[in-house]
Design a protein around this motif. Sequence first.
Motif, short mmCIF file in Angstrom:
data_model
loop_
_atom_site.label_atom_id
_atom_site.label_comp_id
_atom_site.label_asym_id
_atom_site.label_seq_id
_atom_site.Cartn_x
_atom_site.Cartn_y
_atom_site.Cartn_z
N HIS A 91 1.89 -0.16 -2.56
CA HIS A 91 2.00 -1.61 -3.03
C HIS A 91 0.73 -1.98 -3.55
N ARG B 40 0.17 -7.82 -5.65
CA ARG B 40 -0.26 -7.55 -7.10
C ARG B 40 -0.27 -8.73 -7.91
N LEU C 116 4.87 -9.27 5.06
CA LEU C 116 4.13 -8.16 4.47
C LEU C 116 4.21 -7.00 5.24
N THR D 296 3.45 3.72 3.63
CA THR D 296 4.44 2.97 4.26
C THR D 296 4.25 2.87 5.63
N SER E 119 0.43 -2.24 4.38
CA SER E 119 -0.17 -2.65 3.05
C SER E 119 -0.93 -3.89 3.15
#
Length: 241
Positions: free
Chosen positions: A99, A3, A12, A69, A16
């Motif tokens: 995310h 973000r 990561l 997830t 995501s």
Amino acid sequence: MIRELAFDLSELAIVSYLIARDFDKPLVLLPATMTGRFPHARALYNAERGRFGPADLTGKRVAVRSLTTTTAVWLRGMLANDHGVDLDRIDWVTLEDPHVAEYRDRATRAPAGRTIISMLLDGEVDAVLGETSDDPRLQPLFADPKSASEAWFRKHTVVPINHVAVVAREFHDDAPESVRETYRLLKRSSELSLPRDRMPFGVEAMRPALQMVIAYATQQKLISRQFSVEELFSDLTLSLA
């Protein structure tokens, strides 16, 4: 990282990253696995309410922290493709935002203040994915997770990838030698670890797991199309070995 692009380098979750890639976020995947594991022990039900298994999920309420997830994505893929579970006939309940802010969660949101384990214990959901608990009332959805993991590996010869390393596009473009050195250090660290802790490094070593998680994410409508493995990398990171 996704973000705010707050870092040059980050660990990561692979799903995501796939969703970030789908929304053209300026991130580049390194062919470096940080963590990987079989998720079979991370699907739970409340045994006080009777025996429950994968075949019983249809029409039930199942909670996950977020639909995106990575552990939950692997589990849903296994349930759908290895156990014939119709994921569209489950009422999915989530507790967190994805995310990637642009991704729109299609699930039912849990009431504020609830936790995923308390919802399972109180009968608000029938099962949860992606969680562990020491509470003896909560038992694994797969009756013998170790045997289930071993059988799944024999069938697919894939170790599920959870976390990977990514770099910001600006760092990637401005400092390619630093990207190469970062990868070299990560790979050397893996080589020095215990054999059981070593994760796949390099595009070809990661390819089977990446192909499978891309297929699962596409099937679950988390990404708009099925990327090729090569699309996840740049020319630079494809060349790393």
